[in-house]
Design a protein around this motif. Structure first.
Motif, PDB file in Angstrom:
ATOM      1  N   UNK A 527     -51.406  25.201  13.600  1.00  0.00           N
ATOM      2  CA  UNK A 527     -52.385  24.198  13.172  1.00  0.00           C
ATOM      3  C   UNK A 527     -52.794  24.407  11.713  1.00  0.00           C
ATOM      4  N   UNK A 528     -53.329  23.387  11.068  1.00  0.00           N
ATOM      5  CA  UNK A 528     -53.820  23.550   9.687  1.00  0.00           C
ATOM      6  C   UNK A 528     -54.898  24.628   9.607  1.00  0.00           C
ATOM      7  N   UNK A 529     -54.829  25.439   8.560  1.00  0.00           N
ATOM      8  CA  UNK A 529     -55.797  26.511   8.300  1.00  0.00           C
ATOM      9  C   UNK A 529     -55.834  27.547   9.430  1.00  0.00           C
ATOM     10  N   UNK A 530     -54.755  27.628  10.200  1.00  0.00           N
ATOM     11  CA  UNK A 530     -54.652  28.634  11.264  1.00  0.00           C
ATOM     12  C   UNK A 530     -53.619  29.655  10.804  1.00  0.00           C
ATOM     13  N   UNK A 531     -54.091  30.802  10.332  1.00  0.00           N
ATOM     14  CA  UNK A 531     -53.202  31.801   9.756  1.00  0.00           C
ATOM     15  C   UNK A 531     -52.365  32.487  10.837  1.00  0.00           C
ATOM     16  N   UNK A 532     -51.101  32.690  10.513  1.00  0.00           N
ATOM     17  CA  UNK A 532     -50.205  33.470  11.365  1.00  0.00           C
ATOM     18  C   UNK A 532     -49.486  34.498  10.497  1.00  0.00           C
ATOM     19  N   UNK A 533     -49.073  35.594  11.092  1.00  0.00           N
ATOM     20  CA  UNK A 533     -48.562  36.730  10.341  1.00  0.00           C
ATOM     21  C   UNK A 533     -47.297  36.395   9.557  1.00  0.00           C
ATOM     22  N   UNK A 534     -46.265  35.903  10.244  1.00  0.00           N
ATOM     23  CA  UNK A 534     -44.979  35.676   9.583  1.00  0.00           C
ATOM     24  C   UNK A 534     -45.075  34.640   8.460  1.00  0.00           C
ATOM     25  N   UNK A 535     -45.737  33.488   8.659  1.00  0.00           N
ATOM     26  CA  UNK A 535     -45.896  32.566   7.525  1.00  0.00           C
ATOM     27  C   UNK A 535     -46.677  33.169   6.365  1.00  0.00           C
ATOM     28  N   UNK A 536     -47.666  34.036   6.661  1.00  0.00           N
ATOM     29  CA  UNK A 536     -48.408  34.704   5.594  1.00  0.00           C
ATOM     30  C   UNK A 536     -47.477  35.587   4.770  1.00  0.00           C
ATOM     31  N   UNK A 537     -46.654  36.387   5.439  1.00  0.00           N
ATOM     32  CA  UNK A 537     -45.713  37.265   4.733  1.00  0.00           C
ATOM     33  C   UNK A 537     -44.748  36.436   3.888  1.00  0.00           C
ATOM     34  N   UNK A 538     -44.225  35.359   4.455  1.00  0.00           N
ATOM     35  CA  UNK A 538     -43.283  34.508   3.732  1.00  0.00           C
ATOM     36  C   UNK A 538     -43.952  33.848   2.525  1.00  0.00           C
ATOM     37  N   UNK A 539     -45.193  33.380   2.692  1.00  0.00           N
ATOM     38  CA  UNK A 539     -45.906  32.730   1.590  1.00  0.00           C
ATOM     39  C   UNK A 539     -46.183  33.715   0.455  1.00  0.00           C
ATOM     40  N   UNK A 540     -46.579  34.947   0.780  1.00  0.00           N
ATOM     41  CA  UNK A 540     -46.818  35.951  -0.251  1.00  0.00           C
ATOM     42  C   UNK A 540     -45.532  36.285  -1.000  1.00  0.00           C
ATOM     43  N   UNK A 541     -44.436  36.340  -0.293  1.00  0.00           N
ATOM     44  CA  UNK A 541     -43.159  36.634  -0.934  1.00  0.00           C
ATOM     45  C   UNK A 541     -42.749  35.488  -1.860  1.00  0.00           C
ATOM     46  N   UNK A 542     -42.939  34.248  -1.397  1.00  0.00           N
ATOM     47  CA  UNK A 542     -42.570  33.084  -2.214  1.00  0.00           C
ATOM     48  C   UNK A 542     -43.398  32.997  -3.489  1.00  0.00           C
ATOM     49  N   UNK A 543     -44.635  33.462  -3.431  1.00  0.00           N
ATOM     50  CA  UNK A 543     -45.505  33.406  -4.607  1.00  0.00           C
ATOM     51  C   UNK A 543     -45.330  34.599  -5.531  1.00  0.00           C
ATOM     52  N   UNK A 544     -44.415  35.494  -5.216  1.00  0.00           N
ATOM     53  CA  UNK A 544     -44.145  36.634  -6.081  1.00  0.00           C
ATOM     54  C   UNK A 544     -44.985  37.856  -5.798  1.00  0.00           C
ATOM     55  N   UNK A 545     -45.809  37.827  -4.764  1.00  0.00           N
ATOM     56  CA  UNK A 545     -46.620  38.989  -4.383  1.00  0.00           C
ATOM     57  C   UNK A 545     -45.800  39.894  -3.466  1.00  0.00           C
ATOM     58  N   UNK A 546     -44.780  40.521  -4.056  1.00  0.00           N
ATOM     59  CA  UNK A 546     -43.849  41.300  -3.245  1.00  0.00           C
ATOM     60  C   UNK A 546     -44.503  42.530  -2.628  1.00  0.00           C
ATOM     61  N   UNK A 547     -45.394  43.170  -3.365  1.00  0.00           N
ATOM     62  CA  UNK A 547     -46.057  44.352  -2.827  1.00  0.00           C
ATOM     63  C   UNK A 547     -46.915  44.016  -1.615  1.00  0.00           C
ATOM     64  N   UNK A 548     -47.690  42.929  -1.709  1.00  0.00           N
ATOM     65  CA  UNK A 548     -48.522  42.499  -0.591  1.00  0.00           C
ATOM     66  C   UNK A 548     -47.656  42.127   0.607  1.00  0.00           C
ATOM     67  N   UNK A 549     -46.578  41.394   0.341  1.00  0.00           N
ATOM     68  CA  UNK A 549     -45.694  40.934   1.420  1.00  0.00           C
ATOM     69  C   UNK A 549     -45.080  42.108   2.180  1.00  0.00           C
ATOM     70  N   UNK A 550     -44.522  43.066   1.449  1.00  0.00           N
ATOM     71  CA  UNK A 550     -43.878  44.204   2.107  1.00  0.00           C
ATOM     72  C   UNK A 550     -44.894  45.116   2.783  1.00  0.00           C
ATOM     73  N   UNK A 551     -46.071  45.296   2.149  1.00  0.00           N
ATOM     74  CA  UNK A 551     -47.104  46.119   2.790  1.00  0.00           C
ATOM     75  C   UNK A 551     -47.559  45.481   4.096  1.00  0.00           C
ATOM     76  N   UNK A 552     -47.663  44.149   4.108  1.00  0.00           N
ATOM     77  CA  UNK A 552     -48.067  43.453   5.336  1.00  0.00           C
ATOM     78  C   UNK A 552     -47.050  43.678   6.451  1.00  0.00           C
ATOM     79  N   UNK A 553     -45.760  43.685   6.107  1.00  0.00           N
ATOM     80  CA  UNK A 553     -44.718  43.905   7.110  1.00  0.00           C
ATOM     81  C   UNK A 553     -44.861  45.277   7.750  1.00  0.00           C
TER      82      UNK A 553
END
Length: 581
Positions: A527-553
Motif C-alpha cells: 500500500x502507499x506509504x507502507x514501508x517494506x524491507x526489500x523495497x527499502x533496500x532497493x530504493x536506497x541502492x537506487x539512490x546511491x546510498x550503498x552503505x545504508x542499503x548493504x547495512x540494512x541487508x
C-alpha cells in the motif's frame, strides 16, 4: 382402469429418500479437498488465468483499440525486453546447468578437503535473494567499485556489464538448482556399467562422456530447465542494475508499467502473458523430461554411490572452493565491506570506515525499522497460513486418491515456478476488479493482500517438505484410526501432525525466511506509504546510498536468522515430548 392404477399405486412401497442422501453426501476428505482447491484457486489459479486472459478481456472491453499480443514486435522496448530475457535465461540455463552438474559430480564422486560443507554453501547461495547478489556484483564491478579501486583498471567492469557477463552472474546465482537436480541422480552408483566400459577398452574419460553423462542426461536437462525458469522470471538482477547498466527484461518492464506514471495495466498484462507462455512451455518441457524412460539404469546390483578420496584432493578442493568464492564470496564480501564505508568512491582509507551506516538505519523516524517490522509481521502471518494450507494439501496428496489431487498438485507447482512479477500482476487484476469491489472485497492497496501473495509463494516449498515426511507414515495407521471412529480432524491432530512435526516446523520457518526479502511482490502490491524491507533496500541502492542499503541487508538478515533460531528452539522445546532428536 383408473381404479386399478390407483390401487397399484397404493400397494407400491414408498420411496425412501433417506437412502438416497449418501449418494450426494461428500466425505470429509472430499470436503477438505474442495476447500483446499478453492483456496489455491483463489491464490494461484485465478490470478494466473486473469493474466493469460488479459489480452482477450482488453479486446472485449476496448475493441479494436486494445493493445494486442502482436504489438510487441512494434515496440522497441518490449522487443528488447523479450530478447534480453530469452538471451539471459537460455545462456544462464546452459551455463548454470553445466556448472551445477560438474560441481555435483565432483562433490559426490570424490572426497576432498571441505567437501562436506559444499552442500551448505550451495543452499546459502540458493536462499540469498538474487537482488542482494546482484547488488554485490554492481558494487564490486562498477566503474567506481571495489575492483577498480584495487586494480586501477576497468577490466572487470567491462567483463561484467555486458550481456555475456550478466549471463555468467545469473548462472553463478542459479546453478544450485542444477546442482540439487544432479545430486539426486548421483545418489546411486553406476560402477558396474563404468567397469564394463573399461573392460571394453575405453579410457576413463571415454567412459565418463559415453556412459555416465548420457545416463545422467534427464537430471542434467532438468537442471538446465530449472535454471532457465528461475532466471527468466528474476526481478532482482534488473532492479539492481537499473542505476548502473541499462538491460531491460520482461519482469522489470512489467514492474515499470505498473509503478511508473502513467500506470498501464494493459501493457503489463500483455507482457505478463508473454512471460507466462514462456514459463508454461518451459514447465511442459521440464515435466516431459522427468517422464523420460530410456535412461533407467538401476538394477538389483545397484548400490549407494561411494565417494573415494580424490586422486589429487588439494587440486580438486582448490578448484571447487575458488568457484564458490567467486560465486558467493565476492558479492557478499563486497556488500559487507561497503556496509562499513562512508562513500564507496572515497577508497580504502581508515577515515572512510565506520559504523555510521548501521547507526543511521535507526535515526529519527526510521523507515528501515518500520519496513523490517512490517516485513516480519507479513512474513509471520503468511508462514503460518502457508504451513496450515501446505499441511492439509500434503495430506490430501499423500493419503487420498481423487480427481482434485492433480489440480492441487498443479497449483502448487505453478506457484513455485511462476515469477513473483506475474503473480503480482495477477493479484492486481483479481483483487482490483470491480465485481469484488461491489462485494466489499477489494483488497488492492491493503496489507492483507501482501499476506495472501506471500502465502501463495510459500505454499509449494512447504508442501514438498511435508510430503517427504508424510511419505514415511503407513496409511494403515490412519485406516485403523478411521475404523475406530476417529474423525478427520482427530486423525490429523493425533497421528499425522505429531509424526511430521519437525517437518512442519521447518516448513513454517522456511516460509518465514523466504518472505522477508521478497522484492517483486512487495514492490508491486504494498500500500502507499507502507514501508517494506526489500523495497527499502532497493530504493536506497537506487539512490546511491550503498552503505545504508548493504547495512540494512545484514541487519535484517541477522534479525531474521535470530528469529528463526529462537522460534525453532522454542517450538522444539514446547513439543519436545513429540520430537526425538
Amino acid at each position: 382402469m383408473p381404479t386399478q392404477s390407483k390401487s397399484q399405486a397404493e400397494l407400491a412401497p414408498p420411496i425412501n429418500f433417506t437412502k438416497l442422501k449418501p449418494l450426494f453426501r461428500l466425505s470429509p476428505d472430499q470436503i477438505l479437498g474442495l476447500s483446499i482447491l478453492f483456496i489455491l484457486g483463489l491464490l494461484v489459479l485465478l490470478p494466473m488465468l486473469m493474466v493469460v486472459l488479459q489480452p482477450v478481456l482488453q479486446w472485449v472491453e476496448v475493441g479494436s483499440n486494445a493493445v494486442g499480443l502482436g504489438e510487441i514486435f512494434q515496440r522497441r522496448l518490449w522487443m528488447a525486453s523479450l530478447q534480453n530475457s530469452l538471451y539471459l535465461s537460455v545462456g544462464a540455463g546452459l551455463l548454470g546447468g553445466v556448472m551445477g552438474a560438474m560441481l555435483a559430480i565432483a562433490r559426490h564422486s570424490y572426497r576432498f578437503p571441505g567437501s562436506r560443507y559444499v552442500d551448505l554453501i550451495v543452499w546459502c547461495i540458493l536462499i540469498i535473494p538474487s537482488f542482494v547478489i546482484a547488488q554485490g556484483w554492481v558494487l564490486f564491478a562498477s566503474r567506481s567499485g571495489i575492483s577498480t579501486q584495487l586494480t586501477g583498471s576497468h577490466l572487470v567492469s567491462d567483463l561484467v556489464f555486458n550481456p555475456n557477463g550478466l549471463v555468467l552472474i545469473m548462472a553463478m546465482k542459479n546453478f544450485p538448482l542444477a546442482y540439487l537436480a544432479m545430486s539426486a541422480a548421483l545418489q546411486w552408483s553406476m560402477k558396474n556399467l563404468s567397469l564394463a566400459g573399461r573392460l571394453c577398452g575405453r579410457s576413463a574419460w571415454q567412459v565418463f562422456f559415453t556412459v555416465r553423462i548420457p545416463l545422467l542426461l534427464p537430471a542434467l536437462l532438468s537442471g538446465i530447465v530449472l535454471v532457465f525458469i528461475d532466471t527468466i522470471g528474476d526481478f532482482g538482477l534488473p532492479a539492481a542494475l537499473a542505476t548502473s547498466y541499462r538491460y531491460p527484461t520482461l519482469p522489470y518492464t512489467i514492474y515499470a508499467a505498473i509503478n511508473h506514471s502513467p500506470i498501464r495495466f494493459d501493457l503489463a498484462g500483455i507482457l505478463a502473458t508473454y512471460l507466462a507462455i514462456i514459463m508454461f512451455v518451459a514447465l511442459f518441457i521440464y515435466f516431459w523430461i522427468l517422464r523420460a524412460r530410456p535412461y533407467q539404469f538401476l538394477s538389483s546390483q545397484s548400490g549407494m554411490q561411494e565417494t573415494p578420496i580424490a586422486p589429487y584432493p588439494k587440486m580438486l578442493a582448490g578448484g571447487v572452493w575458488l568457484f564458490l568464492l567467486v560465486a558467493v564470496g565476492i558479492p557478499i564480501g563486497t556488500s559487507f565491506m561497503v556496509s562499513f564505508m562512508g562513500q564507496l568512491w572515497n577508497g580504502f582509507f581508515i577515515d572512510n570506515f565506520s559504523l555510521d551506516n548501521y547507526v543511521n538505519l535507526f535515526h529519527n523516524r526510521s523507515l528501515f525499522a518500520e519496513g523490517l517490522k512490517n516485513a516480519i509481521a507479513i512474513a509471520g502471518q503468511s508462514s503460518i497460513l502457508s504451513a496450515i494450507l501446505a499441511f492439509l494439501a500434503a495430506y490430501l496428496l499423500t493419503f487420498t486418491n481423487n480427481g482434485m489431487n492433480k489440480i492441487i498438485d498443479t497449483a502448487c507447482t505453478l506457484s513455485m515456478a511462476i515469477p513473483g512479477v506475474i503473480l503480482g500482476v495477477g493479484f492486481i487484476f483479481v483483487w482490483n476488479s470491480p465485481w469484488l469491489s461491489s462485494l466489499g472485497l477489494n483488497l488492492y492497496g491493503k496489507s492483507e493482500l501482501l499476506v495472501l501473495a506471500s502465502t501463495a509463494t510459500s505454499v509449494p516449498v512447504a508442501v514438498r517438505i511435508l510430503m517427504g515426511a508424510m511419505a514415511q507414515i503407513p496409511i494403515s495407521q490412519l485406516n485403523a484410526a478411521r475404523l475406530q471412529g476417529a474423525s478427520l480432524i482427530r486423525r490429523l491432530h493425533t497421528i499425522v501432525m505429531p509424526l511430521v512435526l519437525t517437518a512442519l516446523i521447518s516448513a513454517t520457518l522456511s516460509g518465514f525466511g523466504s518472505s522477508i526479502f521478497e522484492l517483486a511482490i512487495n514492490s508491486m502490491l504494498r500500500p502507499p506509504k507502507f514501508e517494506m524491507l526489500a523495497p527499502f533496500v532497493s530504493a536506497q541502492f537506487d539512490s546511491g546510498e550503498y552503505g545504508i542499503s548493504t547495512a540494512a541487508v545484514f541487519v535484517a538478515g541477522t534479525v531474521a536468522a535470530m528469529i528463526i533460531a529462537v522460534c525453532n528452539a522454542l517450538l522444539r522445546r514446547h513439543f519436545g515430548h513429540l520430537i526425538k532428536e
